[in-house]
Design an enzyme around this catalytic site. Structure first.
Site, PDB file in Angstrom:
ATOM      1  N   PHE A 201       0.814  -1.226   0.000  1.00 17.36           N
ATOM      2  CA  PHE A 201       0.000   0.000   0.000  1.00 17.36           C
ATOM      3  C   PHE A 201       0.844   1.270   0.000  1.00 17.36           C
ATOM      4  O   PHE A 201       0.363   2.340  -0.343  1.00 17.36           O
ATOM      5  CB  PHE A 201      -0.938   0.019   1.227  1.00 17.36           C
ATOM      6  CG  PHE A 201      -0.265   0.456   2.510  1.00 17.36           C
ATOM      7  CD1 PHE A 201      -0.067   1.803   2.793  1.00 17.36           C
ATOM      8  CD2 PHE A 201       0.213  -0.481   3.422  1.00 17.36           C
ATOM      9  CE1 PHE A 201       0.577   2.213   3.952  1.00 17.36           C
ATOM     10  CE2 PHE A 201       0.854  -0.081   4.584  1.00 17.36           C
ATOM     11  CZ  PHE A 201       1.044   1.265   4.848  1.00 17.36           C
TER      12      PHE A 201
ATOM     13  N   LYS B 164      -0.910  -7.294  -9.258  1.00 19.33           N
ATOM     14  CA  LYS B 164      -1.924  -7.333  -8.179  1.00 19.33           C
ATOM     15  C   LYS B 164      -1.552  -6.228  -7.197  1.00 19.33           C
ATOM     16  O   LYS B 164      -0.703  -6.403  -6.336  1.00 19.33           O
ATOM     17  CB  LYS B 164      -1.886  -8.705  -7.504  1.00 19.33           C
ATOM     18  CG  LYS B 164      -3.171  -9.156  -6.840  1.00 19.33           C
ATOM     19  CD  LYS B 164      -3.706  -8.254  -5.763  1.00 19.33           C
ATOM     20  CE  LYS B 164      -2.980  -8.363  -4.452  1.00 19.33           C
ATOM     21  NZ  LYS B 164      -3.400  -7.345  -3.463  1.00 19.33           N
TER      22      LYS B 164
ATOM     23  N   GLU C 179      -4.955  -3.834  -2.252  1.00 23.69           N
ATOM     24  CA  GLU C 179      -6.395  -3.575  -2.287  1.00 23.69           C
ATOM     25  C   GLU C 179      -6.743  -2.265  -1.600  1.00 23.69           C
ATOM     26  O   GLU C 179      -7.847  -1.740  -1.769  1.00 23.69           O
ATOM     27  CB  GLU C 179      -7.162  -4.744  -1.637  1.00 23.69           C
ATOM     28  CG  GLU C 179      -6.887  -4.960  -0.142  1.00 23.69           C
ATOM     29  CD  GLU C 179      -5.567  -5.664   0.160  1.00 23.69           C
ATOM     30  OE1 GLU C 179      -4.755  -5.850  -0.770  1.00 23.69           O
ATOM     31  OE2 GLU C 179      -5.346  -6.011   1.342  1.00 23.69           O
TER      32      GLU C 179
ATOM     33  N   SER D 124       5.133  -6.968   3.611  1.00 21.40           N
ATOM     34  CA  SER D 124       5.672  -7.225   4.950  1.00 21.40           C
ATOM     35  C   SER D 124       6.434  -8.555   4.966  1.00 21.40           C
ATOM     36  O   SER D 124       6.192  -9.436   4.135  1.00 21.40           O
ATOM     37  CB  SER D 124       4.521  -7.261   5.948  1.00 21.40           C
ATOM     38  OG  SER D 124       3.603  -8.269   5.558  1.00 21.40           O
TER      39      SER D 124
ATOM     40  N   CYS E  18       9.531   1.700   3.429  1.00 20.40           N
ATOM     41  CA  CYS E  18      10.389   0.565   3.802  1.00 20.40           C
ATOM     42  C   CYS E  18      11.818   1.035   4.026  1.00 20.40           C
ATOM     43  O   CYS E  18      12.625   0.324   4.608  1.00 20.40           O
ATOM     44  CB  CYS E  18      10.365  -0.501   2.733  1.00 20.40           C
ATOM     45  SG  CYS E  18      11.031   0.096   1.192  1.00 20.40           S
TER      46      CYS E  18
END
Ligand code: NAD
Length: 497
Positions: free
Chosen positions: A150, A174, A177, A227, A282
């Site tokens: 995200f 992908k 979401e 993650s 990150c």
């Protein structure tokens, strides 16, 4: 309410009344701004089948054609940068200029991929044996899967998609979401740039979609960013099916401040790197290790700067936006609480925040925890919020040992004026990306991005030469063109002569 579906065969699919959906939230208001359909295994199968059909054509597209598509996409992305940044801020919450900056970093990779003609050059050796030549070429893998997190809705997909496409693969992306809009908009731009239908597919969904993508026989590789627990699971699932996989995980990046460092420079760097994007990067600095007597001066300088930051809606020119969800905000708060309960000192406490924005936004202010110990959960766990833990060390060696004992190894930085101390750090620190007086050492596009240890599973990093290698397989051709039938039978193992 805007409903996002799937992007298959070069177009958004019609809304599917039977599809599962989830709300897409604006973290600055806590309200729903759209809905996204969640693909099941059947939907993924249809998407992969379409991508596989497209790949049969795209793999033969000339390098000139691919390059033209990439240049067009580059120009369109630049033209629509502000618009896509708006989509990112609406769903992710980060400050608008930060959203633009992530697109700019993604553009760097697109520009690298524009040079695919040079990047894909093979090798050829003449006369490796008498009358025998050898060449090696790099060919596409087929349909490749990309799964993104995200926190960088545009940049992380752009780490992989342009290079994979340039190498002649078809991509199934992908996105997270929580932030699907940027990927869907970029898919439209790819199509406008001339990419054939199906060569880029966007599948929206969650765990079921990811697992279906990994398990699909026609998906050759998986590039994952997210993650550590999920990266580890994705790596294991893909590897057991014999797939090529790169799975980039979480991080706990340390910034070591040596006693001779310029305290103002180090404090500016620590505050920018810890609190930019509300710490949801990150490569954020989440731990500062202050060595020796510099500690108190450093903490004071950091605290002063942290208190001056403005928290609020990313569209209003604030310094920090909200966190991604209410649950995540509450988790960050509980880790801060646990740190304080275990003896850390909250020099700046973001639990008491007065945001410039909707009261229902997922706010958390800059937090500086001093005297953090390695045994505390605030140190051991990736917080992924605007929390800087300060650990005190007596010597540079102690600081280095602490960094190297971390299970993560994404980035690490040292601040010093001493060249030999910096060189020693650079040589021995166990991290994939190292900064010397640079807090966020994200490599530029021709180099590759990736950490060590639990920050990356697999042996290929993102973009740069390793990205090209990941998205291609090599073929070595040994050939000879005898002028007459001069061989005769020879059953021995071939040797060069
Ligand atoms: P996440 O792991 O929750 O999700 C990442 C992706 O995996 C999403 O697309 C999500 O839909 C999917 N997913 C979630 N749970 C899954 C499961 N059980 N099985 C299969 N797929 C699943 O990560 P996030 O919260 O979106 O992103 C934040 C994390 O990503 C942080 O840990 C951060 O450090 C990390 N990150 C790492 C890098 C890097 O380069 N190393 C870059 C950006 C973010």
């Amino acid at each position: 309410m805007n409903r996002l579906t799937q992007w298959v065969d070069g177009a958004a699919t019609a809304p599917d009344p039977d599809a599962a959906v989830r709300d897409v939230l604006d973290p600055a208001t806590g309200g729903a701004i759209g809905q996204v359909e969640l693909a099941d295994a059947q939907t993924v199968d249809r998407a992969v089948t379409s991508a596989h059909d497209a790949w049969r054509q795209w793999r033969t597209a000339s390098l000139a054609t691919r390059t033209r598509v990439l240049f067009s996409f580059r120009n369109l992305l630049l033209e629509h940068r502000d618009e896509i940044a708006g989509l990112i801020t609406a769903e992710n919450g980060k400050e608008l200029s930060d959203a633009k900056a992530e697109i700019t970093r993604g553009l760097d990779v697109v520009e690298l991929a524009c040079g695919i003609g040079s990047l894909l050059k093979g090798e050829r050796s003449l006369s490796v044996s008498t009358g025998v030549d050898v060449s090696s070429v790099h060919q596409p893998l087929g349909v490749v899967g990309v799964i993104s997190p995200f926190n960088f809705p545009a940049m992380v997909p752009l780490w992989f998609v342009p290079i994979a496409i340039a190498c002649g693969n078809a991509v199934v992306l992908k996105p997270s979401e929580k932030v699907p809009a940027a990927s869907m908009r970029m898919a439209e731009l790819w199509q406008q740039a001339g990419l054939p239908d199906g060569a880029l597919t966007v599948v929206n969904g969650e765990q079921e979609a990811v697992e279906a993508l990994i398990d699909h026989d026609d998906v050759a590789s998986i590039s994952f960013v997210g993650s550590t627990p999920v990266a580890r699971a994705v790596y294991a699932r893909a590897a057991v099916r014999g797939k090529r996989v790169q799975a980039l995980g979480g991080a706990k990046n340390h910034l070591v401040v040596l006693p001779d460092a310029d305290v103002d420079l180090a404090a500016d760097a620590a505050v920018s790197a810890a609190f930019g994007a509300a710490g949801q990067r990150c490569m954020a600095i989440s731990v500062a290790v202050a060595v020796g007597e510099v500690g108190d001066r450093f903490v004071e300088a950091v605290a002063q700067r942290a208190r001056s930051l403005r928290v609020g809606d990313g569209r209003r020119g604030n310094d920090l936006g909200p966190l991604i969800t209410r649950e995540h905000r509450d988790r960050v708060a509980s880790l801060v609480e646990a740190g304080v309960a275990a003896g850390a000192r909250a020099v700046v406490d973001g639990r008491e925040v007065n945001p410039d924005g909707d009261p229902d936004g997922f706010w958390f202010g800059p937090t500086v925890l001093d005297h953090v110990e390695p045994a505390m959960s605030a140190y051991a766990e990736e917080i992924f919020g605007p929390v800087l833990c300060v650990v005190r060390a007596e010597t540079a060696q102690q600081a280095l040992d602490l960094v190297n004992a971390s299970p993560y190894g994404n980035g690490a930085a040292v601040f010093t004026r001493d060249g030999s101390a910096a060189a020693a750090f650079e040589r021995t620190v166990e991290a994939g990306m190292v900064g010397v007086n640079v807090p966020i050492p994200v490599p530029v596009a021709p180099y590759s991005f990736g950490g060590w240890k639990d920050s990356l599973f697999g042996d290929s990093r993102a973009y740069g030469a390793e990205g090209v290698r990941f998205f291609t397989r090599s073929k070595v051709v040994t050939s000879r063109w005898p002028t007459s039938h001069d061989a005769g039978l020879e059953l021995g193992f071939p040797q060069a002569d």
